[in-house]
Write a protein that holds these residues in place. Structure first.
Motif, short mmCIF file in Angstrom:
data_model
loop_
_atom_site.label_atom_id
_atom_site.label_comp_id
_atom_site.label_asym_id
_atom_site.label_seq_id
_atom_site.Cartn_x
_atom_site.Cartn_y
_atom_site.Cartn_z
N GLY A 37 0.85 -1.19 0.00
CA GLY A 37 0.00 0.00 0.00
C GLY A 37 0.88 1.24 0.00
N GLU A 39 0.77 5.56 0.30
CA GLU A 39 0.06 6.83 0.40
C GLU A 39 0.39 7.58 -0.88
OE1 GLU A 39 1.06 9.12 3.84
OE2 GLU A 39 0.74 7.46 5.21
N LEU A 68 -2.21 -1.05 -3.53
CA LEU A 68 -3.26 -0.26 -2.89
C LEU A 68 -2.86 1.21 -2.92
CD1 LEU A 68 -5.87 -0.06 -1.12
CD2 LEU A 68 -4.33 -0.17 0.85
N HIS A 73 -5.76 6.60 3.89
CA HIS A 73 -4.62 6.62 4.82
C HIS A 73 -3.82 7.92 4.69
CE1 HIS A 73 -5.40 2.30 5.27
NE2 HIS A 73 -4.76 2.42 6.42
N TYR A 156 -5.30 4.64 11.81
CA TYR A 156 -4.55 4.29 10.59
C TYR A 156 -4.02 2.85 10.57
CZ TYR A 156 -0.71 5.19 7.14
OH TYR A 156 0.17 5.16 6.09
N GLN A 160 -4.97 -0.35 8.14
CA GLN A 160 -3.96 -1.04 7.33
C GLN A 160 -4.04 -2.55 7.56
OE1 GLN A 160 -0.17 0.93 7.18
NE2 GLN A 160 0.93 -0.88 6.47
N ASP A 163 -7.10 -3.89 5.75
CA ASP A 163 -6.92 -3.96 4.30
C ASP A 163 -6.44 -5.34 3.87
OD1 ASP A 163 -7.60 -1.31 4.19
OD2 ASP A 163 -5.55 -0.56 3.95
N GLN A 178 7.25 -0.35 8.18
CA GLN A 178 5.89 -0.89 8.30
C GLN A 178 5.82 -2.08 9.26
OE1 GLN A 178 3.50 0.81 6.48
NE2 GLN A 178 5.17 2.05 5.70
#
Ligand SMILES: N[C@@H](Cc1ccc(O)cc1)C(=O)O
Length: 333
Positions: A37, A39, A68, A73, A156, A160, A163, A178
């Motif tokens: 993912g 941003e 993603l 986010h 957030y 995540q 998701d 992450q």
């Protein structure tokens, strides 16, 4: 066991969780689902490219790839108005494809296309009820920057985690920053009867000019898909490049890495079979490398001069970003 698939999955990673789970994926990589993912930030930079290299590699061994575009986010993380972010997100798809992701085999999904569904929101609230603020804050620390933590920052990482369930992912990929979100996902998802994903983390590239900390577009010199050849060459020319890959203790507790070597290892070698360093005859003529290790050894022994390594690095990076750069140019016309 398919050792080649295992090699491809784990090459150039900082960490995999767990090794057994990765072995199981390597047994039958066909149609397994891996995702990253992002941003949306408008233009790809070196951090996007690093995880994208891994996606390209996994695609080549049969994984289905999901990208993603995490518009919600980015909004929660204070990156602008929702309308601006959504606009930016749609530009990134073309850049990823230009960079090398196969357009037929990559699903690009906008976070907002499923994250407002009632079922998703209810599951989110269930995770909120399960998770302490302290845990959520810890998971976000490496992602949110220096801002004061808001309630949005606490939500957030839970989104995540969710998701991963809603995108039905077998393998969650991200930079090392992450990892705490992924650990939170692994610990918390079973509480809503969902499976925890295997995870893979790519290393961080050190700051280009100092070798200390991480390369970041917000706090230093970064490489972006927008850089023209001259800008890119200048950035690489001024990079920190001691003749060694061994981190040097800087004195303040933070080690100094060689970002030039890291860029060769994580960006150039994964995408080219042979790496050629062009040199004049009087400087010994061209050098050709099939592996990163042999290039590193030559830099350490002095057979390869940092200036020659940098010149070649700039040229290879330029080749990698040119197709994406052309897309950015077209969009702005
Ligand atoms: N946390 C990621 C973005 C992201 C958002 C949602 C996800 O499901 C995955 C990743 C970043 O720092 O950029």
């Amino acid at each position: 066991m398919d050792t080649d698939a295992y090699e491809s999955i784990t090459r150039n990673t900082a960490e995999v969780v767990t090794n057994e789970e990765i072995h199981a994926l390597a047994e039958s990589p066909e149609n397994r689902r891996a995702y990253v993912g992002y941003e949306p930030s408008g233009v790809l930079h070196v951090g996007h490219m690093l995880t994208a290299n891994k996606l390209i590699e996994l695609q080549s061994i049969g994984f289905d790839i999901i990208v993603l575009l995490a518009d919600v986010h980015a909004y929660l993380n204070g990156k602008g108005t929702f309308a601006e972010i959504r606009e930016t997100a749609s530009q990134m798809r073309e850049q990823f494809i230009a960079y090398g992701l196969d357009s037929d085999q990559t699903e690009f999904i906008l976070g907002s296309s499923f994250q407002f569904d009632e079922e998703y929101i209810l599951d989110l609230h269930a995770l909120e009820a399960e998770t302490s603020l302290a845990r959520s804050n810890r998971a976000m620390a490496a992602i949110k920057g220096d801002e004061t933590a808001t309630v949005a920052h606490a939500v957030y990482p839970l989104m995540q985690a969710l998701d991963i369930v809603y995108l039905d992912v077998d393998l969650a990929i991200g930079g090392t920053e992450q990892r705490k979100v992924h650990m939170l996902a692994r610990d918390t998802l079973p509480s809503i009867d969902a499976d925890a994903p295997a995870c893979l983390h790519t290393p961080l590239i050190a700051d280009l000019t100092t070798g200390i900390g991480k390369m970041s577009s917000s706090s230093g010199v970064s490489i972006s898909i927008e850089d023209d050849t001259t800008t890119l060459t200048k950035k690489i020319e001024s990079a920190y490049c001691p003749p060694t890959a061994t981190p040097d203790p800087s004195g303040e507790g933070e080690p100094r890495y060689n970002p030039v070597l890291q860029l060769f290892e994580y960006h150039v070698f994964p995408r080219f079979d042979d790496v050629v360093i062009e040199r004049r005859e009087k400087h010994g003529g061209d050098l050709s490398y099939e592996t990163y290790d042999s290039l590193e050894a030559d830099l350490e022994s002095g057979d390869l001069h940092p200036a020659d390594a940098k010149e070649a690095l700039a040229a290879y990076l330029d080749t990698l970003i040119e197709p994406g750069r052309a897309k950015v140019r077209d969009e702005r016309k």
